[in-house]
Design a protein around this motif. Structure first.
Motif, PDB file in Angstrom:
ATOM      1  N   ALA A 116       0.839  -1.208   0.000  1.00  0.00           N
ATOM      2  CA  ALA A 116       0.000   0.000   0.000  1.00  0.00           C
ATOM      3  C   ALA A 116       0.869   1.251   0.000  1.00  0.00           C
ATOM      4  O   ALA A 116       0.558   2.227  -0.692  1.00  0.00           O
ATOM      5  CB  ALA A 116      -0.934  -0.001   1.209  1.00  0.00           C
ATOM      6  N   ALA A 117       1.960   1.247   0.750  1.00  0.00           N
ATOM      7  CA  ALA A 117       2.867   2.393   0.785  1.00  0.00           C
ATOM      8  C   ALA A 117       3.594   2.559  -0.545  1.00  0.00           C
ATOM      9  O   ALA A 117       3.778   3.684  -1.025  1.00  0.00           O
ATOM     10  CB  ALA A 117       3.870   2.237   1.927  1.00  0.00           C
ATOM     11  N   ASP A 118       3.987   1.446  -1.151  1.00  0.00           N
ATOM     12  CA  ASP A 118       4.717   1.506  -2.425  1.00  0.00           C
ATOM     13  C   ASP A 118       3.815   1.847  -3.608  1.00  0.00           C
ATOM     14  O   ASP A 118       4.279   2.406  -4.600  1.00  0.00           O
ATOM     15  CB  ASP A 118       5.395   0.161  -2.705  1.00  0.00           C
ATOM     16  N   TYR A 119       2.548   1.490  -3.531  1.00  0.00           N
ATOM     17  CA  TYR A 119       1.601   1.696  -4.636  1.00  0.00           C
ATOM     18  C   TYR A 119       0.340   2.393  -4.125  1.00  0.00           C
ATOM     19  O   TYR A 119      -0.745   1.800  -4.099  1.00  0.00           O
ATOM     20  CB  TYR A 119       1.237   0.352  -5.290  1.00  0.00           C
ATOM     21  N   PRO A 120       0.456   3.657  -3.724  1.00  0.00           N
ATOM     22  CA  PRO A 120      -0.702   4.347  -3.139  1.00  0.00           C
ATOM     23  C   PRO A 120      -1.881   4.506  -4.107  1.00  0.00           C
ATOM     24  O   PRO A 120      -3.008   4.736  -3.673  1.00  0.00           O
ATOM     25  CB  PRO A 120      -0.139   5.697  -2.708  1.00  0.00           C
ATOM     26  N   GLN A 121      -1.644   4.330  -5.390  1.00  0.00           N
ATOM     27  CA  GLN A 121      -2.723   4.429  -6.367  1.00  0.00           C
ATOM     28  C   GLN A 121      -3.558   3.154  -6.444  1.00  0.00           C
ATOM     29  O   GLN A 121      -4.630   3.142  -7.047  1.00  0.00           O
ATOM     30  CB  GLN A 121      -2.154   4.774  -7.757  1.00  0.00           C
TER      31      GLN A 121
END
Length: 137
Positions: free
Chosen positions: A109-114
């Motif tokens: 989730a932190a690495d891919y906030p989209q």
């Protein structure tokens, strides 16, 4: 805790037999949730007693109760309305999560906030812990 926040929501209806394993699976995470909501949907077994026992020992747990059974959709609707974090993970009352489940999911989730959804593998077992299937992406 920095990074995205996580609510874990657990709807329960008469899953007293499995609740201890399910609740401990959430509480024993390497990366604990920021909040843990458990809704008892008017169970007729000892579920509420078990939930309240854990809540008394773990301030992370917030207990919600339905006086009438709202069913799966109604229980989830209430839990989603109550959840206060950026991400929500549903934890069925008859499931068990492995210890790094939230840690790995929230790192994604932190690495891919989209991303709109994060999903892992599901190991389907029987009552004797025999693996019946592995599902996932």
């Amino acid at each position: 805790m920095s990074g995205p926040t996580l609510s874990v929501v657990m709807p329960n209806y008469n899953h007293g037999k499995y609740l201890r394993t399910a609740i401990e699976g959430v509480l024993n995470q390497a990366r604990p949730p920021d909040e843990f909501l458990i809704l008892d949907d008017a169970s007729t077994d000892n579920s509420l007693e078990i939930i309240e026992e854990y809540a008394a020992r773990h301030p992370l747990i917030r207990v919600l109760r339905n006086s009438r059974n709202a069913g799966v959709v109604g229980a989830h609707r209430r839990l989603f309305e109550e959840a206060a974090c950026q991400y929500v993970c549903t934890a069925p009352a008859d499931d068990a999560h492995l210890p790094h489940y939230y840690e790995r999911g929230m790192a994604l989730a932190a690495d891919y906030p989209q991303a709109g959804i994060i999903f892992g593998k599901i190991r389907v077992i029987d009552e004797h812990d025999r693996e019946l299937a592995v599902l996932g992406v």
